[in-house]
Design an enzyme around this catalytic site. Structure first.
Site, PDB file in Angstrom:
ATOM      1  CB  SER A 154      -0.935   0.025   1.210  1.00 30.47           C
ATOM      2  OG  SER A 154      -0.193   0.030   2.423  1.00 30.47           O
TER       3      SER A 154
ATOM      4  CG  HIS B 238      -4.147  -1.772   0.663  1.00 31.88           C
ATOM      5  ND1 HIS B 238      -4.633  -0.529   1.047  1.00 31.88           N
ATOM      6  CD2 HIS B 238      -3.384  -2.211   1.691  1.00 31.88           C
ATOM      7  CE1 HIS B 238      -4.161  -0.230   2.246  1.00 31.88           C
ATOM      8  NE2 HIS B 238      -3.401  -1.222   2.652  1.00 31.88           N
TER       9      HIS B 238
ATOM     10  CE  LYS C 128      -6.690  -0.510   4.262  1.00 29.25           C
ATOM     11  NZ  LYS C 128      -6.844  -1.083   5.604  1.00 29.25           N
TER      12      LYS C 128
ATOM     13  CB  THR D  59       4.234   3.994   7.811  1.00 29.93           C
ATOM     14  OG1 THR D  59       3.563   4.181   9.074  1.00 29.93           O
ATOM     15  CG2 THR D  59       3.275   3.360   6.833  1.00 29.93           C
TER      16      THR D  59
END
Length: 411
Positions: free
Chosen positions: A191, A219, A250, A367
């Protein structure tokens, strides 16, 4: 001498401030039927109309009338909560219906719903070694934190292969005992860069070395494939995957996570995984809304949304590229714009919100690696032409204001 706990807390928070990585929560009120438009309440109590550009409700299904109607029906029928874990009193007809929809979506015998895809990854991967003693797990270096944690907590042998490097994975597989049970864990879409995993090549290696396959389609579910089952479905590889992980939070616009696999494997995870056994189940209204969303996106309405979604992502990438902004483009719906500095990233994010009513959060370490800080845009079918125009103009202004490089990033 007493430990100064407050000083330690202050120091840890100050480090985040010094590095430009300290996060603040933005008070956003989504308005039913208006997404991606919302209202931001500032710290001083004043309000501003904004457009959300970093949400994971990729298709706007959190506002879909069919999803809301299903949730209202279940809420009126059952009340707010489920009343317990699945093993006690937390299994209802809505949970069973949702799992049936998910099993059908992925062409698997069964599915198992968790409170999040993070928990589904963690609980499943950490439990597999109880089912397969001596299991060696081969994990992509850029796998999600939930997969890393699940592999770590399960103990035992693990091998980390370089991101999407099939040759490195082959070498690791070949070096281990051919009689040892093996599992390859990877993602279909990563992602932060928006790149795809080499599904077919990994499945070929799994066949060659007798390994199980575990794919995170978080995703991708809802957004790729003829019925929205993900990239593995799009690529004709879904039947070769042993365990599929997905989310309901999502593209499906609700809440929760799941795995889909064989009846026996799902039964074993259900019976052994603490993350499933000791957690209260989803509220029935949430399960009902998720099932309605999955059902809708399997059909023609889902096909139309997926086409529109890809079109909007393509338009945004082309327009940002045309201005020379450093886009990372691997062909997916995710649009990362490389900044490379946490302070600049936060400044641009704050100015976009305050000046232009454009909400996009900075993505920083841990991240992504230090020096690769970015803004991550998630266009949706409900972002209109005017929304894209305003975003492009604002980004042009911000890039000039911060005197940032306009040389395009290499995918």
């Amino acid at each position: 001498m007493m430990v100064d706990y407050d000083a330690a807390i202050d120091a840890s928070l100050q480090r985040l401030h010094d590095e430009g990585r300290y996060r603040t929560f933005i008070d956003i009120a989504r308005q039913q039927g208006q997404f991606p438009h919302a209202v931001w309440t500032r710290a001083d109590g004043t309000q501003k109309d904004i457009t959300v550009w970093c949400g994971n409700d990729y298709l706007g299904m959190g506002q879909h009338p069919g999803v809301l109607a299903a949730m209202h029906e279940a809420l009126d029928a059952t009340g707010a909560g489920s009343g317990g874990t699945r093993n006690i009193s937390g299994t209802t007809v809505w949970h069973k219906a949702l799992e049936a929809e998910l099993a059908d979506l992925h062409g698997k015998e069964a599915a198992l719903v968790f409170t999040s895809a993070y928990i589904a990854n963690d609980a499943t991967l950490s439990t597999l070694r109880a089912i397969f003693p001596g299991l060696i797990i081969y994990s992509d270096a850029l796998n999600h934190a939930s997969m890393i944690e699940g592999v770590r907590r399960g103990g035992g042998e693990k091998r980390i292969f370089r991101h999407n490097d099939v040759a490195h994975l082959r070498a690791l597989l070949a070096a281990d005992d051919p009689k040892a049970p093996k599992l390859i864990a990877f993602e279909s879409i990563y992602s932060m860069d928006g790149d795809f995993g080499p599904i077919a090549a990994i499945c070929d290696l799994a066949d060659e070395f007798g390994a199980l396959t575990y794919i995170d389609e978080v995703h991708a579910v809802g957004m790729y494939g003829p019925r929205g089952a993900g990239v593995a479905e799009r690529d004709g590889q879904m039947g070769r995957i042993d365990i599929i992980n997905g989310t309901l939070a999502k593209a499906y616009g609700v809440f929760g996570g799941y795995i889909a696999a064989s009846v026996k494997l799902v039964d074993a995870i259900r019976s052994y995984a603490p993350g499933f056994i000791f957690t209260t189940s989803l509220p029935p209204a949430v399960a009902a809304g998720a099932a309605a969303s999955v059902r809708f996106l399997k059909g023609e309405g889902g096909v139309a949304l997926r086409v529109r979604h890809q079109t909007q992502a393509t338009i945004l990438k082309r327009r940002l590229k045309a201005m020379g902004l450093p886009i990372i483009d691997h062909g997916s719906h995710i649009v990362p714009v490389h900044v490379g500095n946490p302070v600049h990233c936060k400044v641009i994010s704050d100015m976009l919100l305050d000046r232009h009513g454009i909400y996009v959060q900075p993505i920083n370490f841990p991240t992504v690696p230090r020096g690769t800080e970015r803004l991550r845009f998630t266009p949706s079918p409900v972002h209109g032409a005017g929304d894209i125009d305003r975003l492009v103009r604002a980004m042009d202004e911000m890039w000039s204001h911060c005197a940032l490089n306009r040389a395009e990033a290499v995918a």
